[in-house]
Motif scaffolding. Structure first.
Motif, PDB file in Angstrom:
ATOM      1  N   PHE A  55      70.054 -57.344  66.474  1.00  0.00           N
ATOM      2  CA  PHE A  55      69.810 -57.491  65.236  1.00  0.00           C
ATOM      3  C   PHE A  55      68.150 -57.386  65.034  1.00  0.00           C
ATOM      4  CE2 PHE A  55      73.785 -59.811  64.533  1.00  0.00           C
ATOM      5  CZ  PHE A  55      73.832 -60.328  62.967  1.00  0.00           C
ATOM      6  N   LEU A  56      68.397 -56.657  63.539  1.00  0.00           N
ATOM      7  CA  LEU A  56      67.061 -56.666  63.230  1.00  0.00           C
ATOM      8  C   LEU A  56      66.965 -57.170  61.722  1.00  0.00           C
ATOM      9  CD1 LEU A  56      64.113 -54.977  62.769  1.00  0.00           C
ATOM     10  CD2 LEU A  56      65.347 -53.027  61.563  1.00  0.00           C
ATOM     11  N   PHE A  57      65.875 -58.097  61.683  1.00  0.00           N
ATOM     12  CA  PHE A  57      65.637 -58.879  60.550  1.00  0.00           C
ATOM     13  C   PHE A  57      64.423 -58.450  59.933  1.00  0.00           C
ATOM     14  CE2 PHE A  57      67.682 -62.066  63.156  1.00  0.00           C
ATOM     15  CZ  PHE A  57      69.047 -62.347  62.319  1.00  0.00           C
ATOM     16  N   LEU A  58      64.578 -58.025  58.645  1.00  0.00           N
ATOM     17  CA  LEU A  58      63.541 -57.475  57.887  1.00  0.00           C
ATOM     18  C   LEU A  58      63.419 -58.380  56.764  1.00  0.00           C
ATOM     19  CD1 LEU A  58      64.524 -53.719  57.718  1.00  0.00           C
ATOM     20  CD2 LEU A  58      62.735 -54.653  59.064  1.00  0.00           C
ATOM     21  N   ASN A  59      62.235 -59.272  56.494  1.00  0.00           N
ATOM     22  CA  ASN A  59      62.157 -60.345  55.728  1.00  0.00           C
ATOM     23  C   ASN A  59      61.104 -60.354  54.875  1.00  0.00           C
ATOM     24  OD1 ASN A  59      63.410 -62.771  58.327  1.00  0.00           O
ATOM     25  ND2 ASN A  59      64.492 -61.860  56.495  1.00  0.00           N
ATOM     26  N   SER A  60      61.230 -60.971  53.547  1.00  0.00           N
ATOM     27  CA  SER A  60      60.345 -60.902  52.450  1.00  0.00           C
ATOM     28  C   SER A  60      59.244 -62.180  52.746  1.00  0.00           C
ATOM     29  CB  SER A  60      60.794 -61.119  51.240  1.00  0.00           C
ATOM     30  OG  SER A  60      61.411 -62.382  51.070  1.00  0.00           O
ATOM     31  N   SER A  61      58.553 -62.442  51.933  1.00  0.00           N
ATOM     32  CA  SER A  61      57.757 -64.022  52.359  1.00  0.00           C
ATOM     33  C   SER A  61      58.478 -65.104  51.660  1.00  0.00           C
ATOM     34  CB  SER A  61      56.428 -63.776  51.760  1.00  0.00           C
ATOM     35  OG  SER A  61      56.288 -63.164  50.280  1.00  0.00           O
ATOM     36  N   VAL A  62      59.820 -64.837  50.877  1.00  0.00           N
ATOM     37  CA  VAL A  62      60.523 -66.092  50.427  1.00  0.00           C
ATOM     38  C   VAL A  62      61.185 -66.695  51.703  1.00  0.00           C
ATOM     39  CG1 VAL A  62      62.230 -66.688  48.975  1.00  0.00           C
ATOM     40  CG2 VAL A  62      60.889 -64.510  48.345  1.00  0.00           C
ATOM     41  N   VAL A  63      60.530 -67.964  52.181  1.00  0.00           N
ATOM     42  CA  VAL A  63      60.704 -68.628  53.242  1.00  0.00           C
ATOM     43  C   VAL A  63      62.219 -69.135  53.318  1.00  0.00           C
ATOM     44  CG1 VAL A  63      60.282 -70.733  54.752  1.00  0.00           C
ATOM     45  CG2 VAL A  63      58.444 -69.398  53.502  1.00  0.00           C
ATOM     46  N   ARG A  64      62.718 -69.748  52.177  1.00  0.00           N
ATOM     47  CA  ARG A  64      64.097 -70.085  51.995  1.00  0.00           C
ATOM     48  C   ARG A  64      65.327 -69.054  52.504  1.00  0.00           C
ATOM     49  NH1 ARG A  64      67.420 -68.862  47.511  1.00  0.00           N
ATOM     50  NH2 ARG A  64      66.468 -67.874  45.647  1.00  0.00           N
ATOM     51  N   MET A  65      64.899 -67.551  52.493  1.00  0.00           N
ATOM     52  CA  MET A  65      65.737 -66.698  52.862  1.00  0.00           C
ATOM     53  C   MET A  65      65.999 -66.711  54.496  1.00  0.00           C
ATOM     54  SD  MET A  65      66.848 -66.246  49.863  1.00  0.00           S
ATOM     55  CE  MET A  65      68.200 -64.989  50.571  1.00  0.00           C
ATOM     56  N   HIS A  66      65.257 -67.386  55.243  1.00  0.00           N
ATOM     57  CA  HIS A  66      64.958 -67.129  56.558  1.00  0.00           C
ATOM     58  C   HIS A  66      65.796 -68.565  57.324  1.00  0.00           C
ATOM     59  CE1 HIS A  66      61.232 -65.175  55.199  1.00  0.00           C
ATOM     60  NE2 HIS A  66      62.170 -64.483  54.989  1.00  0.00           N
ATOM     61  N   ALA A  67      66.520 -69.186  56.680  1.00  0.00           N
ATOM     62  CA  ALA A  67      67.057 -70.211  57.424  1.00  0.00           C
ATOM     63  C   ALA A  67      68.015 -70.082  58.622  1.00  0.00           C
ATOM     64  CB  ALA A  67      67.764 -71.187  56.514  1.00  0.00           C
ATOM     65  N   GLY A  68      67.589 -70.469  60.008  1.00  0.00           N
ATOM     66  CA  GLY A  68      68.296 -70.330  60.931  1.00  0.00           C
ATOM     67  C   GLY A  68      67.797 -69.087  61.717  1.00  0.00           C
ATOM     68  N   ARG A  69      67.061 -68.082  61.021  1.00  0.00           N
ATOM     69  CA  ARG A  69      66.689 -67.112  62.125  1.00  0.00           C
ATOM     70  C   ARG A  69      65.986 -67.017  63.284  1.00  0.00           C
ATOM     71  NH1 ARG A  69      61.489 -64.207  59.346  1.00  0.00           N
ATOM     72  NH2 ARG A  69      60.761 -65.997  60.691  1.00  0.00           N
ATOM     73  N   ASP A  70      64.853 -68.082  62.969  1.00  0.00           N
ATOM     74  CA  ASP A  70      64.124 -68.351  64.321  1.00  0.00           C
ATOM     75  C   ASP A  70      65.070 -68.990  65.383  1.00  0.00           C
ATOM     76  OD1 ASP A  70      62.004 -67.390  63.109  1.00  0.00           O
ATOM     77  OD2 ASP A  70      61.217 -69.223  62.690  1.00  0.00           O
ATOM     78  N   ASP A  71      65.956 -69.904  64.989  1.00  0.00           N
ATOM     79  CA  ASP A  71      66.947 -70.280  66.085  1.00  0.00           C
ATOM     80  C   ASP A  71      67.980 -69.254  66.544  1.00  0.00           C
ATOM     81  OD1 ASP A  71      65.814 -72.980  65.645  1.00  0.00           O
ATOM     82  OD2 ASP A  71      67.278 -73.582  64.328  1.00  0.00           O
ATOM     83  N   TRP A  72      68.220 -68.581  65.829  1.00  0.00           N
ATOM     84  CA  TRP A  72      69.085 -67.347  66.223  1.00  0.00           C
ATOM     85  C   TRP A  72      68.333 -66.619  67.302  1.00  0.00           C
ATOM     86  CZ3 TRP A  72      74.047 -65.497  64.846  1.00  0.00           C
ATOM     87  CH2 TRP A  72      74.255 -63.881  65.281  1.00  0.00           C
ATOM     88  N   LYS A  73      67.127 -66.054  67.027  1.00  0.00           N
ATOM     89  CA  LYS A  73      66.446 -65.371  67.823  1.00  0.00           C
ATOM     90  C   LYS A  73      65.885 -66.013  69.250  1.00  0.00           C
ATOM     91  CE  LYS A  73      62.475 -62.061  68.469  1.00  0.00           C
ATOM     92  NZ  LYS A  73      62.490 -62.552  70.021  1.00  0.00           N
ATOM     93  N   LYS A  74      65.939 -67.198  69.174  1.00  0.00           N
ATOM     94  CA  LYS A  74      65.856 -68.237  70.354  1.00  0.00           C
ATOM     95  C   LYS A  74      67.053 -68.213  71.303  1.00  0.00           C
ATOM     96  CE  LYS A  74      64.430 -72.823  72.062  1.00  0.00           C
ATOM     97  NZ  LYS A  74      63.990 -74.158  71.619  1.00  0.00           N
ATOM     98  N   GLN A  75      68.265 -68.131  70.735  1.00  0.00           N
ATOM     99  CA  GLN A  75      69.502 -68.085  71.156  1.00  0.00           C
ATOM    100  C   GLN A  75      69.885 -66.629  72.013  1.00  0.00           C
ATOM    101  OE1 GLN A  75      73.215 -70.049  69.981  1.00  0.00           O
ATOM    102  NE2 GLN A  75      72.030 -71.268  68.614  1.00  0.00           N
ATOM    103  N   MET A  76      69.454 -65.755  71.259  1.00  0.00           N
ATOM    104  CA  MET A  76      69.609 -64.350  71.436  1.00  0.00           C
ATOM    105  C   MET A  76      68.726 -63.980  72.638  1.00  0.00           C
ATOM    106  SD  MET A  76      72.244 -63.354  69.898  1.00  0.00           S
ATOM    107  CE  MET A  76      72.637 -65.296  69.381  1.00  0.00           C
ATOM    108  N   ASP A  77      67.481 -64.329  72.663  1.00  0.00           N
ATOM    109  CA  ASP A  77      66.523 -64.277  73.759  1.00  0.00           C
ATOM    110  C   ASP A  77      66.988 -64.799  74.971  1.00  0.00           C
ATOM    111  OD1 ASP A  77      64.897 -62.757  71.857  1.00  0.00           O
ATOM    112  OD2 ASP A  77      63.332 -64.358  71.782  1.00  0.00           O
ATOM    113  N   GLN A  78      67.492 -66.074  74.868  1.00  0.00           N
ATOM    114  CA  GLN A  78      68.064 -66.575  75.864  1.00  0.00           C
ATOM    115  C   GLN A  78      69.167 -65.999  76.679  1.00  0.00           C
ATOM    116  OE1 GLN A  78      69.004 -70.504  74.482  1.00  0.00           O
ATOM    117  NE2 GLN A  78      67.126 -71.238  74.806  1.00  0.00           N
ATOM    118  N   LYS A  79      70.000 -65.027  75.685  1.00  0.00           N
ATOM    119  CA  LYS A  79      71.189 -64.646  76.360  1.00  0.00           C
ATOM    120  C   LYS A  79      70.794 -63.005  76.629  1.00  0.00           C
ATOM    121  CE  LYS A  79      74.639 -64.456  73.723  1.00  0.00           C
ATOM    122  NZ  LYS A  79      75.637 -64.657  72.512  1.00  0.00           N
ATOM    123  N   GLY A  80      69.670 -62.554  76.244  1.00  0.00           N
ATOM    124  CA  GLY A  80      69.123 -61.150  76.495  1.00  0.00           C
ATOM    125  C   GLY A  80      69.741 -59.882  75.522  1.00  0.00           C
TER     126      GLY A  80
END
Length: 325
Positions: free
Chosen positions: A262-287
């Motif tokens: 996944f590539l996330f391209l995000n604006s500065s509108v914070v509400r659009m990013h819900a779950g994104r950091d948790d997603w990356k954490k899980q993906m990093d753990q899985k490689g």
């Protein structure tokens, strides 16, 4: 455990839920969102922006209005932007899904992006899908997956490498691209039309400010449960009635089984990013490769404008080169 509790609660709600509301199926195209209108709205806060316009490239072949599937009498269309003859064989491909709250907007929104991608050697396709004035959830998901299958069925004539196919979406299109990108094994979300002998699996997802979850604690819908907005019109149910559907339509629900970069391209509108950091954490753990790029001090629709368009294009092409090397 919290996610599974929500799923169980949703099943309980579904037993008592009313039928899916069809009052939003007006059959009249909603033109409330357009690139030109968005530009006018953003000028007040971003007077320096420039809307990126379509342009012809000598080495890009354009094939507009191709029918990628038919459901009933309804034809679904896409526009193809193909790199000119180049050495190196088959090209990667990106299917582009437009935004507009699942109710408005159209595929012309991303013609400039498709043209620039094709100019850089990536076949690009701007995809139409049925909006909530015409068909409720999950029909738009079926349409996007049918577009993927069409691409694979026609890969030879398009000179596309079927092992290098990505879905890209902006806003509501980002949610659709992410959901379609992680649910190729979910039969319920496949649909029964459009080259059904081919797989809807893609090899990468590019999510531009698209909702990753309707039920994450940080999501706008979770924090405003009584508000019936564009997402409610798409589902045909308020969140309080069929939270199981809102969970099912959340790409984050399938994080545990995801293997797609996944590539996330995000604006500065914070509400659009819900779950994104948790997603990356899980993906990093899985490689599983996951990249996040934030565009500082930018509006939700930054991808349509300079000064952000060129660097965004660079991020996309670099990501494609990395995951499809």
């Amino acid at each position: 455990m919290k996610r599974y509790s929500i799923l169980i609660l949703g099943l309980i709600y579904s037993v008592f839920a009313k039928g899916q509301s069809t009052q939003w199926l007006t059959g009249i195209r909603d033109t409330s969102y357009s690139s030109a209108g968005d530009y006018r709205n953003n000028l007040k806060n971003y007077p320096f922006i420039k809307l990126v316009m379509p342009q012809k490239f000598a080495n890009v072949k354009e094939k507009p209005g191709l029918v990628y599937a038919k459901t009933g009498e309804r034809e679904l269309h896409l526009d193809a932007f193909l790199p000119g003859d180049k050495k190196g064989g088959k090209t990667p491909a990106i299917l582009i899904v437009h935004g507009g709250g699942w109710r408005s907007g159209d595929r012309s929104q991303h013609i400039p992006l498709a043209q620039h991608l094709a100019d850089k050697g990536i076949a690009a396709f701007t995809v139409e899908y049925r909006l909530s004035t015409e068909a409720l959830y999950p029909n738009a998901v079926f349409d996007v997956k049918a577009a993927v299958r069409w691409l694979k069925a026609n890969a030879k004539s398009l000179n596309v490498d079927t092992g290098k196919v990505a879905l890209l979406g902006f806003s509501a299109g980002g949610q659709l691209a992410a959901l379609a990108g992680v649910t190729s094994a979910v039969k319920k979300l496949e649909g029964d039309f459009g080259n059904v002998g081919y797989s809807s699996k893609v090899n990468a997802v590019i999510d531009i400010d698209g909702t990753l979850s309707f039920v994450h604690p940080d999501s706008w819908e979770t924090q405003n449960p009584g508000t019936f907005g564009a997402s409610g019109m798409w589902f045909g149910y308020p969140r309080t009635e069929r939270i199981d559907l809102w969970t099912e339509a959340s790409p984050f629900t399938y994080a545990g089984q995801n293997t797609t970069p996944f590539l996330f391209l995000n604006s500065s509108v914070v509400r659009m990013h819900a779950g994104r950091d948790d997603w990356k954490k899980q993906m990093d753990q899985k490689g599983v490769y996951t990249e996040i790029v934030n565009f500082k001090d930018s509006p939700h629709s930054f991808c349509l404008y300079e000064p952000w368009f060129d660097p965004m294009l660079g991020n996309i092409t670099a990501f494609i080169a990395k995951v499809f090397k």
